[in-house]
Design a protein around this motif. Structure first.
Motif, PDB file in Angstrom:
ATOM      1  N   GLU A 215       0.858  -1.219   0.115  1.00 15.30           N
ATOM      2  CA  GLU A 215       0.200  -0.161  -0.154  1.00 15.30           C
ATOM      3  C   GLU A 215       0.841   1.335  -0.025  1.00 15.30           C
ATOM      4  OE1 GLU A 215      -2.813  -0.013   3.334  1.00 15.30           O
ATOM      5  OE2 GLU A 215      -4.025  -1.611   2.551  1.00 15.30           O
TER       6      GLU A 215
ATOM      7  N   ARG B  31      -8.642   2.184   0.192  1.00 16.52           N
ATOM      8  CA  ARG B  31      -8.415   0.804  -0.340  1.00 16.52           C
ATOM      9  C   ARG B  31      -9.723   0.124   0.065  1.00 16.52           C
ATOM     10  NH1 ARG B  31      -4.768  -0.405  -4.481  1.00 16.52           N
ATOM     11  NH2 ARG B  31      -2.773  -1.088  -3.438  1.00 16.52           N
TER      12      ARG B  31
ATOM     13  N   LEU C  84      -6.791  -0.069  -7.467  1.00 16.59           N
ATOM     14  CA  LEU C  84      -6.389  -1.419  -6.849  1.00 16.59           C
ATOM     15  C   LEU C  84      -6.282  -2.541  -7.961  1.00 16.59           C
ATOM     16  CD1 LEU C  84      -6.213  -3.538  -4.586  1.00 16.59           C
ATOM     17  CD2 LEU C  84      -8.635  -3.471  -4.529  1.00 16.59           C
TER      18      LEU C  84
ATOM     19  N   ASP D 242      -2.788  -2.038  -9.521  1.00 18.84           N
ATOM     20  CA  ASP D 242      -1.690  -2.513  -8.519  1.00 18.84           C
ATOM     21  C   ASP D 242      -1.643  -4.196  -8.584  1.00 18.84           C
ATOM     22  OD1 ASP D 242      -1.367   0.101  -8.167  1.00 18.84           O
ATOM     23  OD2 ASP D 242      -2.168  -0.038  -5.862  1.00 18.84           O
TER      24      ASP D 242
ATOM     25  N   HIS E 277     -12.489 -10.494  -3.202  1.00 20.78           N
ATOM     26  CA  HIS E 277     -11.152  -9.785  -3.239  1.00 20.78           C
ATOM     27  C   HIS E 277     -10.001 -11.020  -2.933  1.00 20.78           C
ATOM     28  CE1 HIS E 277      -7.399  -7.187  -2.853  1.00 20.78           C
ATOM     29  NE2 HIS E 277      -7.124  -7.817  -1.838  1.00 20.78           N
TER      30      HIS E 277
END
Length: 329
Positions: free
Chosen positions: A36, A49, A83, A86, A144
């Motif tokens: 992060e 996030r 996100l 990433d 997730h």
């Protein structure tokens, strides 16, 4: 040209994140994680996030911070897009990784204390709203974990770190109201446990291992254990005798404890892994446990996050943490 400036900033952020993933994979081969980088703005913060992960609830960024909305706002879409980008980078650079891999998300109580309802004041102030947010977080975490499992398919074990730095303040009635003149009422222990257990249970159901992190004094580690946390990540400097006893019991029961002994910001002088190794050994000796026998049950970490650290210290602290862990084994 403004558009060019934005594109340049995005490219710089992408390069910084790629380097962060490389550092994590290189320095922490036994427990790398999804980095992060909150310096990229609110959409990359702990709250941003988490709102990128929650399912079926809209949010947007207001001058006072994040607020729930009737539909997904542009800032929440940006958080989700970032996100995903990433995770693309993590997927690309972690090819063939076969160990334990970790990701993290803000917990239901920290989220409820930092996000506002549509008409203002914190979600924490409304029983129904905090329940709805917890359910959305639990469902989002399931998705997730499934996404991360797809992206790092060779990982032998997935860990989800649930960050709850505000839990003690929620239980102690110390979270300020929106106007700053009052405090929200404390939450009953059964409800606090139930909502946390809902999120931790979703992680377990998704096939990952739930750990809870808090660097705040007064965190009720007995409640966290009872809610289903497999790992407890602490700042050793914030522990009282009661918390230490709960951690020792957790280790004796086969759980994982992350001992935060390393500085989170740049230290004044040179640091040595020997110093932190001795500190961990003293702590284990104090609770009557053998560090060598505990093996992977003890994880060496910084006391809290590294948002305030320089790039040089962020690299160095990961290196020292890994060396300290090897010393113990």
């Amino acid at each position: 040209m403004p558009g060019g400036d934005v594109a340049s900033a995005e490219a710089d952020n992408a390069r910084a994140y790629t380097e962060a993933v490389r550092v994590v994979l290189g320095e922490l081969p036994d427990l790398p994680h999804v980095p992060e980088l909150p310096g990229r703005g609110a959409v990359a913060s702990m709250t941003g996030r988490a709102l990128a992960v929650v399912a079926e609830l809209g949010a947007d960024l207001q001058p006072a911070g994040w607020r729930m909305t009737d539909r997904t706002g542009i800032d929440q879409r940006r958080a989700r897009s970032l996100l995903a980008q990433d995770l693309d980078t993590v997927e690309e650079l972690s090819q063939g990784f076969a160990g334990t891999f970790k990701t993290q998300v803000a917990g239901p109580w920290t989220l409820a204390a930092t996000v506002e309802k549509p008409r203002g004041d914190k979600v924490l102030s409304d029983h129904g709203a905090r329940r709805e947010l917890s359910q959305a977080l639990a469902e989002g975490v399931r998705t997730h974990v499934a996404d991360l499992r797809r992206r790092v398919p060779t990982a032998a074990r997935l860990v989800v770190q649930v960050d709850e730095p505000v839990l003690a303040a929620v239980l102690g009635g110390r979270v300020p109201t929106a106007n700053g003149f009052g405090r929200h009422r404390s939450v009953d222990l059964p409800e606090a446990s139930a909502l946390l257990a809902e999120v931790l249970g979703a992680i377990t159901d998704a096939g990952a291992e739930p750990w809870v992190h808090s660097c705040a004094p007064g965190t009720p580690w007995d409640l966290v254990r009872g809610a289903g946390a497999r790992g407890l990540l602490v700042d050793v400097s914030q522990l009282d005798a009661g918390a230490t006893d709960h951690l020792a019991e957790h280790l004796e029961a086969g759980g994982v404890v992350g001992l935060g002994v390393l500085p989170t910001t740049d230290p004044a002088g040179a640091v040595s892994d020997r110093t932190f190794t001795e500190q961990v050994l003293r702590w284990c000796d104090m609770v009557g446990l053998d560090a060598e026998e505990l093996g992977e049950q003890v994880v060496v970490t910084p006391g809290c996050g590294l948002a305030g650290a320089s790039e040089a210290w962020a690299r160095r602290v990961l290196e020292v943490a890994a060396t300290t862990a090897r010393n113990l084994s």
